[in-house]
Design a protein around this motif. Structure first.
Motif, PDB file in Angstrom:
ATOM      1  N   THR A  12       0.822  -1.211   0.000  1.00  0.00           N
ATOM      2  CA  THR A  12       0.000   0.000   0.000  1.00  0.00           C
ATOM      3  C   THR A  12       0.852   1.255   0.000  1.00  0.00           C
ATOM      4  N   ILE A  16       1.326   4.104  -3.143  1.00  0.00           N
ATOM      5  CA  ILE A  16       1.043   5.537  -3.000  1.00  0.00           C
ATOM      6  C   ILE A  16       2.248   6.371  -3.418  1.00  0.00           C
ATOM      7  N   TYR A  19       2.914   5.795  -7.319  1.00  0.00           N
ATOM      8  CA  TYR A  19       1.830   6.382  -8.103  1.00  0.00           C
ATOM      9  C   TYR A  19       1.911   7.907  -8.081  1.00  0.00           C
ATOM     10  N   THR A 176      -2.488  11.669  -4.583  1.00  0.00           N
ATOM     11  CA  THR A 176      -2.299  10.558  -3.640  1.00  0.00           C
ATOM     12  C   THR A 176      -3.316  10.585  -2.508  1.00  0.00           C
ATOM     13  N   LYS A 178      -6.491  11.054  -2.559  1.00  0.00           N
ATOM     14  CA  LYS A 178      -7.732  10.337  -2.868  1.00  0.00           C
ATOM     15  C   LYS A 178      -7.579   8.858  -2.543  1.00  0.00           C
ATOM     16  N   GLN A 179      -6.441   8.269  -2.926  1.00  0.00           N
ATOM     17  CA  GLN A 179      -6.192   6.866  -2.584  1.00  0.00           C
ATOM     18  C   GLN A 179      -6.059   6.680  -1.072  1.00  0.00           C
ATOM     19  N   GLN A 180      -5.404   7.649  -0.440  1.00  0.00           N
ATOM     20  CA  GLN A 180      -5.193   7.548   0.995  1.00  0.00           C
ATOM     21  C   GLN A 180      -6.511   7.608   1.760  1.00  0.00           C
ATOM     22  N   PHE A 182      -9.413   6.667   0.678  1.00  0.00           N
ATOM     23  CA  PHE A 182     -10.107   5.396   0.441  1.00  0.00           C
ATOM     24  C   PHE A 182      -9.590   4.320   1.399  1.00  0.00           C
ATOM     25  N   VAL A 183      -8.270   4.207   1.512  1.00  0.00           N
ATOM     26  CA  VAL A 183      -7.659   3.226   2.417  1.00  0.00           C
ATOM     27  C   VAL A 183      -8.082   3.507   3.855  1.00  0.00           C
ATOM     28  N   SER A 418      -1.021   5.857   5.860  1.00  0.00           N
ATOM     29  CA  SER A 418      -1.581   6.667   4.770  1.00  0.00           C
ATOM     30  C   SER A 418      -1.987   8.036   5.281  1.00  0.00           C
ATOM     31  N   SER A 422      -0.435  11.606   4.076  1.00  0.00           N
ATOM     32  CA  SER A 422      -1.286  12.618   3.442  1.00  0.00           C
ATOM     33  C   SER A 422      -1.128  13.972   4.124  1.00  0.00           C
TER      34      SER A 422
END
Length: 575
Positions: A12, A16, A19, A176, A178-180, A182-183, A418, A422
């Motif tokens: 994970t 991040i 990406y 990043t 947005k992914q964080q 979600f996790v 995450s 962030s």
């Protein structure tokens, strides 16, 4: 930690970082690097604002805060929705109209360069300190898991964040996050589901809430006018309002998130989105902590959740005394479990007198348990004054490591990491931007091209990353991390907010009066904090720290008004 946990955690985090680096490398100019080309949609703005505030401290400390003190902390956020409305109506249109890179550019156009520089310096001090704490928070976790030195972990976490933040700037942060988010949300809902499934079969969610209430964990609203209480309804809608106005309206780590919006409307919708979801999200995280508390009413909990402190006292001359306290703790746990089961049975019988009797028994046992825990903390303090006796920040991680199944441990650790990445990336991005645009660029006598300032921003971002890592290595837990961050903010935010409110609404006040008032205010607020709040660990706190936001704001406005009137009167007399 099993192999699958490590795969989920490392996978994970690497995803991040890679990406974010791949998606945003190669910024063309300062506008692209600092404002992300102003291409962000409202949902990207909203998620980025939420992720910036939702640091690892939120998910590490908030459940522990609820475990010990209940849901009252949610009152801290009551002023936030109103603050979002004010910022959308006043701050955002002005920032977009002036096409600023930073919030403090506005202060120069309204006042002068020295006032802009002062505002920028106050931001750099408080946000630089906070950045170190957001790195330090997850280091505590891995230190407990791996037994590694916290200093080593600070360096590793800091480097991971620096890689994509320096490379891609604001766009990398937004992409990043947005992914964080979600996790983060998947992990917290998973934790809530699991803790509920671990409760006894006859304890449903409704009963769990009643058990929490019997233990004084659901006292959400406090309407008392006790100024020494940290969290009341009144401190939330006053001090919380001023803190939220300052944080979201003048803190560059947040301002930079919504300055990336394609338009005023996109930025406003993003902030309204945050205002609508932030309080429910914080309420839910606190509720997870309350359910963890209910879980430990039926399962063994340590006398102190900090493993390093426990190990130190067990290897000291006070080991025998600590073991006696642990035996007392086990006896109280058994008594409490019996009392909780009796209370649950009385709920089914709906016998009010017996319910109150059982509730009183629980209350008495809680008092004994709290006293035992306090005595244990005092004993640990005797072993080594540098040992952290407060264990609020270790409660949730103890639950994760000792009760979650393989695979989900890695997921929950990924949640906290995450969140750390962030918030830290936003802070470093803002610190580099402020240093370049508000200080470095304004002191340049020679004209340089956009590429020069792009590279300067990257270098300053890197430098602040290194500074944050260094500060993290000197950080200590004071009460608990989420409160420490808010205390640091409260010392500075009120003053900065007052400067901006003068700039927006009191047009006749000029730069000299504001500059002098701001310096005096900051000194007075620091002195007020030192003499009324700093000694809170001894039980002598005389003022809830959230009031510092209101006091700082009101004080700088009043002093600026006074100095401007004196200055104008002196000018008239001379004529």
């Amino acid at each position: 930690m099993e192999i699958i946990d490590w795969i989920i955690l490392v996978g994970t985090l690497l995803f991040i970082v890679v990406y974010g680096y791949w998606k945003t490398k190669g910024s063309r100019d300062v506008n692209d690097y600092i404002l992300g080309g102003k291409e962000a949609k409202w949902w990207t703005v909203g998620l980025s604002v939420m992720a910036t505030q939702a640091s690892a401290i939120t998910f590490l400390s908030t459940p522990g805060q609820a475990f010990h003190d209940g849901m009252g902390f949610v009152q801290f956020y009551f002023g936030l929705p109103l603050a979002m409305i004010i910022i959308c109506m006043v701050f955002i249109p002005i920032y977009h109209k002036l096409k600023v890179y930073t919030a403090y550019e506005f202060l120069e156009s309204r006042f002068d360069l020295k006032t802009r520089s002062l505002g920028a310096l106050l931001f750099l001090i408080q946000r630089g300190l906070a950045a170190g704490i957001t790195i330090y928070a997850p280091s505590i976790i891995l230190s407990a898991v791996l037994g590694w030195k916290i200093e080593t972990l600070n360096i590793i976490i800091g480097i991971l964040v620096i890689i994509y933040t320096v490379s891609g700037g604001t766009k990398a942060v937004s992409v990043t996050q947005k992914q964080q988010m979600f996790v983060i949300m998947v992990g917290m809902f998973t934790a809530f589901y699991l803790v509920m499934s671990y409760l006894p079969d006859d304890i449903n969610f409704g009963k769990a809430l009643k058990i929490a209430g019997a233990n004084d964990k659901l006292n959400i609203l406090d309407f008392s006018l006790d100024f020494t209480s940290r969290y009341t309804f009144w401190s939330g809608i006053t001090g919380g309002l001023f803190l939220a106005l300052a944080y979201f309206g003048t803190d560059q780590s947040q301002v930079q998130r919504y300055l990336t919006g394609k338009s005023v409307r996109e930025s406003q919708l993003g902030l309204i989105f945050n205002g609508l979801l932030k309080v429910p999200m914080q309420f839910f995280i606190l509720l997870v902590g309350v359910m963890v508390f209910v879980f430990y009413q039926y399962n063994h909990s340590p006398l102190n959740f900090n493993p390093a402190a426990v190990q130190a006292v067990q290897n000291s001359e006070y080991a025998q005394q600590y073991q006696t306290m642990e035996k007392e703790h086990l006896i109280l746990e058994k008594e409490k479990k019996i009392a909780q089961e009796r209370f649950s049975a009385m709920l089914d019988m709906k016998d009010y007198a017996l319910i109150m009797s059982a509730k009183n028994s629980i209350h008495d046992i809680n008092i004994e348990e709290r006293q035992n825990r306090e005595q244990a903390r005092a004993l640990i303090q005797q072993v080594d004054k540098d040992l952290e006796t407060n264990d609020k920040d270790y409660v949730f991680i103890h639950f994760i490591l000792n009760n979650l199944p393989t695979g989900l441990i890695g997921l929950l650790l990924a949640v906290i990491f995450s969140a750390a990445m962030s918030s830290t990336s936003s802070e470093l991005n803002a610190l580099g931007t402020i240093t370049t645009m508000d200080l470095f660029k304004r002191q340049q006598k020679k004209q340089h091209n956009e590429r020069y300032y792009l590279n300067a921003t990257k270098w300053f971002t890197l430098a602040w990353g290194i500074i944050a890592i260094c500060f993290a290595n000197f950080a200590t837990l004071l009460d608990n991390l989420i409160q420490l961050v808010n205390i640091i903010g409260s010392i500075f935010y009120g003053n900065v907010l007052g400067i901006f409110l003068i700039a927006f609404f009191i047009k006749f006040i000029r730069g000299n009066a504001v500059f002098i008032a701001a310096i005096i205010t900051q000194i007075l607020v620091i002195l007020l904090y030192y003499f009324t709040i700093y000694q809170y660990d001894t039980g002598e706190e005389k003022l809830g720290y959230m009031w510092l936001n209101f006091i700082g704001c009101a004080l700088v406005i009043l002093l600026a008004l006074l100095f401007e009137i004196i200055n104008r009167s002196a000018h008239v007399i001379k004529k």
